[in-house]
Enzyme design. Structure first.
Site, PDB file in Angstrom:
ATOM      1  N   GLY A   5      50.875  16.259  15.843  1.00 20.12           N
ATOM      2  CA  GLY A   5      51.839  15.243  15.447  1.00 20.12           C
ATOM      3  C   GLY A   5      51.253  13.980  14.876  1.00 20.12           C
ATOM      4  N   THR A   6      49.986  14.019  14.435  1.00 17.66           N
ATOM      5  CA  THR A   6      49.364  12.811  13.886  1.00 17.66           C
ATOM      6  C   THR A   6      49.330  12.807  12.358  1.00 17.66           C
ATOM      7  OG1 THR A   6      47.207  13.871  14.264  1.00 17.66           O
ATOM      8  CG2 THR A   6      47.965  12.298  15.914  1.00 17.66           C
TER       9      THR A   6
ATOM     10  N   LYS B  26      48.632  15.705  10.128  1.00 23.44           N
ATOM     11  CA  LYS B  26      47.707  16.613   9.438  1.00 23.44           C
ATOM     12  C   LYS B  26      48.424  17.417   8.355  1.00 23.44           C
ATOM     13  CE  LYS B  26      46.263  18.510  13.335  1.00 23.44           C
ATOM     14  NZ  LYS B  26      46.775  17.646  14.395  1.00 23.44           N
TER      15      LYS B  26
ATOM     16  N   SER C  53      41.188  10.429  39.278  1.00 23.00           N
ATOM     17  CA  SER C  53      41.928   9.184  39.456  1.00 23.00           C
ATOM     18  C   SER C  53      42.376   8.972  40.899  1.00 23.00           C
ATOM     19  CB  SER C  53      43.149   9.151  38.527  1.00 23.00           C
ATOM     20  OG  SER C  53      44.075  10.156  38.886  1.00 23.00           O
TER      21      SER C  53
ATOM     22  N   LYS D   4      52.129   5.829  35.823  1.00 23.32           N
ATOM     23  CA  LYS D   4      51.929   5.879  37.275  1.00 23.32           C
ATOM     24  C   LYS D   4      52.629   4.704  37.961  1.00 23.32           C
ATOM     25  CE  LYS D   4      47.474   8.260  36.910  1.00 23.32           C
ATOM     26  NZ  LYS D   4      46.017   8.171  37.072  1.00 23.32           N
TER      27      LYS D   4
END
Length: 740
Positions: free
Chosen positions: A164-165, A167, A614, A657
Site C-alpha cells: 500500500g505504499t 508500488k 516489549s 497500547k
C-alpha cells in the site's frame, strides 16, 4: 513543475502543460516554453543551460544551424522543452506536482502549523488533480526520481516495501513516462513445412488487423467460389441420377460425398489466416501488463490443447498459440508484485526473456498436445518492474535479481514521511484524487480532510511524520464517503470520518475489542487494588490493535538447580527477553534464587503466543514483586524492553497500547522515555490516562510497586547498586524501535 491550487493565473497552467512529455506539437511547445520563461526566467534559463550542455542536443543544434533560418526559432524552442524534460528526469527540478498556495488566497498566516499546510479551500472539489500518475504519487520522492530516470533510460526497477505504499501506481506511471517508440503487432503464421513450428512476424501497430482482415477477405472469396462450384457439381450429379440413371438414392449419396469433400478441402483456406498474437492498434501509450500471481502459461505464453488432433478436424497449431504477459508488454512495462511467489522455473524463463529480448511460445503443460508446438521467437523487449515485501529478497532467484541490479535500480519504499506543510497539502490532494478516482463519493469538507491528516499522523507511529500506507487511508476515505452518500449529504464531513474510523477497524482490532469485552465479563483485567507478582502488560495484535496482557510470577522451592520457567507460547525473541530479565533479577534481588524456580505466566496469550521483547519490564516487575513480596498497583500497565543492565529501551506500537489501557479502565501507563515522542493518542483518551516515561527499571519499580516502606527500601537498594547516576537519568530516542 509546481501545481497551483485556487489560482486563476494562466501562465502557471501553461507551464503545467509544458511539463507533459510528448503531448505538444512544435508550435504548442514553442508557446508553452516562452510562457514558462515569462513566468520564471531563472528556471527557463536553467533548463536552456542543461539543453545546451548535452552533447547530443548540441549536435542536434548544430544540424539545425545548417538548415534554413525559418526553422531556427522553432528548433530552439524544441531544445528548450527537451532541456526542461531532461532536467525533470534527472531530478534537478521538483519531483511530482507540488501543491502551492496562491499568495492572494492564503488565509492562514502560519502555513507550517496549519493542518492543511496553508490551503484555503472549502472542500476537496477546489483542489486540482494532476493528469500524470507520477504526479499523483504522495511522498516517495526517491522512488519517483528513480522511476523517471529508469523510464528515460529503459532500465528495470525493483521496489521493496510495505503493502500500500504506491508500488503498483509507480509502475503504471512508468508506462506513461517511457520514450515513445513504434509499437508492434505480432502475427503467427502457419508453417507449411512443419505445422508444429509456426512462423512469427512483427509489423507496426495497427497493421496486424489489416493483414488479418485481408487474409480473411481473400479466404472468404475463395470459399464463395468453391461453394458455387460445389453446388453446380451437386446439381449436375443429382440431375444425372434423376434423368438418366433414374436412381435418386445414388444421386443423394454422391452429392453428400461431394459436399464433404469440398468442406474438408476448404479447411486449408482457414489455415492460411494468420493469428494476431499481440494487437497494439488502439494503444496510445506504452503497454502495461500486470503479471502478479500469473501462472506459467499466462506469463510466458501457451498453446491450447486440441482434443481433435487428426482426421482433418484439428485446429491449426498457429491458431492455438496464446501470448503471455511478457509478449504483450513488448515496448512497455511488465509489473510483477510479490515476485518471490513465482516458481523457480518461471523466474529462470523470465530471466531468459529479459536477457535475449525474445522468447518462443510453447505449451506449458507436458501432457498437453500443445507441448509439441513451439513458435519462432516472439519479441519481449519490456521494462520489468518487480515489487514485493522484504521477504521477497529471500526467495527471489539470485540470477534474476542480478539481472535487475546489473541493468537497473533497486528502491526501498518509505513507510512514513516528514510532516511538513507541503506534504499536508499533498495529503489534501490525495483525498481529492481518491474521490475523483471513485467517481461516486461526495467531496470532503476542510474539517474532514484535517481529520484524515490527523489519522495519517497517528498511523505513522512516529512523531513529526505522516504515514505513507495510502491504500489503508484510501479505504478510510471510501468508507467515510459511503457513509455520507448513504445519508444523501452534499459533502463528507468530519463526523463521517470519525464514524468511518470505527467501522473500518481491522480484523485484529475487532478481535482485540471483543477480547477486552470478554475480559470485562470474566474480570480478567484487574484495575483496582494491589497484588504481589501480578502486572498488567501491554501488547499489540496485528499492526494497530493494542491489548492488555497480564503477567503473573510465582517463586517456589526447586527440586534441583533453580530455573526460570515461562509459559504462554513464547516465541524466540520473547524467550530471549525472559533470559535477559533473569540476569537483572539475580543482580537486583537479595534473595538467593539458585534453589528456587521462578514461574512466569503470560495470562491468556492466545493461540499465536507472545513474540517480541516489549514485555521485558513487565516480567521483571512481576518477578521482583514476587521475590520481595511487594505488591504492584493494579491500576497501572506498562510496556518496554530491557537491557541486561536495567535500561528501559524503546518499543513499537505505544500509541495503540496506551489506548488499550484506557479502554480497560486503567489510569496509569509506564512507557520508555525514548518513546515519549511517539505518543499520538486520540483526544478522548488524553484525560483518561496518565503517561509516565521511564529510563531505568528502578524508575519502573518506584512507580509500579505499592507499600511505601517496602517499596522505598527496594528502590533505594537498587539505586545503591547502580549508582546515583540513575537519578534524573535520561535516555535519548532510538532510531529503530523494537517491533513489539
Amino acid at each position: 513543475m509546481s501545481e497551483n491550487i485556487d489560482t486563476d493565473d494562466p501562465p502557471a497552467a501553461d507551464a503545467e502543460e509544458a511539463d507533459e512529455v510528448g503531448e505538444l506539437d512544435p508550435a504548442e511547445a514553442s508557446d508553452a516554453a516562452s510562457t514558462e520563461e515569462s513566468v520564471d526566467t531563472d528556471e527557463g534559463a536553467e533548463a536552456e543551460g542543461e539543453a545546451t550542455d548535452s552533447p547530443v542536443e548540441a549536435d542536434a543544434a548544430g544540424d539545425e544551424d545548417a538548415d534554413a533560418d525559418a526553422t531556427t526559432d522553432e528548433s530552439a524552442s524544441d531544445d528548450a522543452v527537451d532541456g526542461a524534460v531532461d532536467a525533470d528526469a534527472n531530478g534537478s527540478t521538483d519531483l511530482g506536482s507540488d501543491v502551492e498556495v496562491a499568495a492572494e488566497d492564503a488565509a492562514v498566516e502560519n502555513a507550517d502549523e496549519d493542518l492543511l499546510g496553508g490551503l484555503d479551500v472549502d472542500s476537496t472539489s477546489d483542489i486540482e488533480v494532476p493528469d500524470r500518475l507520477v504526479d499523483q504519487v504522495i511522498g516517495q520522492d526517491h522512488a519517483r526520481d528513480v522511476v523517471k530516470k529508469a523510464a528515460k533510460q529503459r532500465r528495470h526497477v525493483m521496489m521493496i516495501g510495505s503493502p500500500g505504499t504506491g508500488k503498483s501506481m509507480l509502475a503504471k506511471a512508468m508506462s506513461q513516462l517511457l520514450p515513445k517508440e513504434e509499437l508492434q503487432d505480432v502475427l503467427v503464421y502457419h508453417n507449411p513445412d512443419d505445422g508444429n513450428e509456426p512462423k512469427t512476424r512483427t509489423v507496426p501497430a495497427g497493421k496486424g488487423e489489416q493483414i488479418v482482415d485481408a487474409h480473411k477477405e481473400e479466404a472468404r472469396k475463395r470459399n464463395q467460389m468453391r461453394s458455387f462450384l460445389m453446388w453446380i457439381i451437386i446439381a449436375i450429379v443429382i440431375g444425372y441420377a434423376l434423368l438418366i440413371v433414374q436412381q435418386i438414392l445414388i444421386g443423394i449419396l454422391a452429392a453428400g460425398v461431394i459436399y464433404l469433400a469440398f468442406r474438408y478441402g476448404s479447411r486449408g483456406n482457414d489455415a492460411m489466416i494468420p493469428n494476431l498474437l499481440v494487437n497494439n492498434a488502439n494503444q496510445q501509450t506504452a503497454p502495461f501488463e500486470d503479471a502478479t500471481g500469473a501462472h506459467a502459461g499466462a506469463m510466458l505464453g501457451d498453446v491450447r490443447h486440441d482434443p481433435f488432433q487428426s482426421g482433418g478436424m484439428e485446429t491449426p497449431s498457429h491458431d492455438r498459440v496464446e501470448a503471455g504477459a511478457i509478449h504483450k508488454a513488448n515496448k512497455g512495462v511488465l509489473f510483477i508484485d510479490e515476485i518471490n511467489t513465482l516458481d523457480i522455473r518461471s523466474q529462470q524463463k523470465l530471466m531468459t526473456a529479459i536477457q535475449e529480448g525474445e522468447f518462443s511460445i510453447t505449451g506449458q503443460s507436458e501432457r498437453s498436445s500443445g507441448a509439441m508446438v513451439q513458435t519462432e521467437p516472439v519479441p519481449t523487449d519490456f521494462v520489468m518492474v518487480a515489487a514485493g515485501n522484504l521477504d521477497a529478497l529471500e526467495n527471489m532467484h539470485p540470477a534474476l535479481r542480478s539481472r535487475v541490479k546489473g541493468s537497473g535500480y533497486e528502491v526501498y519504499m518509505d513507510d512514513t514521511i516528514e510532516d511538513e506543510a507541503e506534504m499536508r497539502r499533498k495529503y489534501a490532494r490525495f483525498v481529492a484524487q481518491e474521490v475523483e478516482k471513485d467517481g461516486r463519493l461526495p467531496h470532503f469538507t476542510e474539517d474532514a480532510v484535517e481529520e484524515l491528516i490527523l489519522e495519517a499522523r497517528r498511523r505513522s507511529g512516529r512523531k513529526g511524520h505522516l504515514s505513507l500506507k495510502l491504500r489503508d487511508l484510501g479505504g478510510l476515505v471510501r468508507v467515510a464517503g459511503d457513509i455520507a452518500r448513504a445519508e444523501d449529504k452534499e459533502f463528507t464531513e468530519r463526523a463521517d470520518v470519525l464514524q468511518a474510523k470505527r467501522r473500518s477497524r481491522s480484523i485484529e482490532q475487532q478481535l482485540a475489542d471483543n477480547y477486552i469485552e470478554r475480559r470485562k465479563d470474566y474480570e480478567l483485567t484487574v484495575n483496582q487494588g494491589d497484588v504481589a507478582g501480578r502486572v498488567n502488560g501491554l501488547a499489540v495484535m496485528g499492526e494497530d490493535s493494542g491489548i492488555v496482557l497480564p503477567v503473573m510470577a510465582e517463586v517456589t522451592p526447586s527440586q534441583g538447580p533453580g530455573q526460570v520457567i515461562a509459559t504462554g507460547q513464547l516465541q524466540e525473541m520473547a524467550e530471549e527477553a525472559v533470559q535477559n530479565v533473569s540476569a537483572i533479577i539475580k543482580k537486583f534481588s537479595d534473595e538467593d534464587i539458585s534453589e528456587k524456580d521462578v514461574h512466569i505466566q503470560f495470562v491468556q496469550a492466545g493461540e499465536g503466543g507472545v513474540d517480541g521483547d516489549s514485555a521485558s519490564i513487565t516480567v521483571a516487575t512481576a518477578v521482583i514483586s514476587a521475590l520481595e513480596d511487594v505488591p504492584v498497583d493494579q491500576n497501572l500497565a506498562m510496556t518496554g524492553s530491557l537491557s541486561v543492565r536495567g535500561d528501559v529501551l524503546p518499543v513499537g506500537g505505544v500509541t495503540h497500547k496506551i489506548e488499550a489501557a484506557a479502554k480497560s479502565g486503567l489510569e496509569t501507563v509506564v512507557i520508555p522515555k525514548a518513546n515519549e515522542q511517539d505518543v499520538m493518542i486520540e483526544d478522548e483518551y488524553k484525560d483518561q490516562i496518565e503517561i509516565i516515561p521511564v529510563s531505568h527499571i528502578s524508575e519502573v519499580l518506584e512507580v509500579a510497586l505499592a507499600g511505601e516502606p517496602e517499596k522505598d527500601s527496594l528502590v533505594d537498594r537498587l539505586k545503591s547498586i547502580t549508582g546515583k547516576a540513575l537519578e534524573k537519568r535520561e535516555v535519548g530516542p532510538q532510531s529503530s524501535p523494537s517491533p513489539q
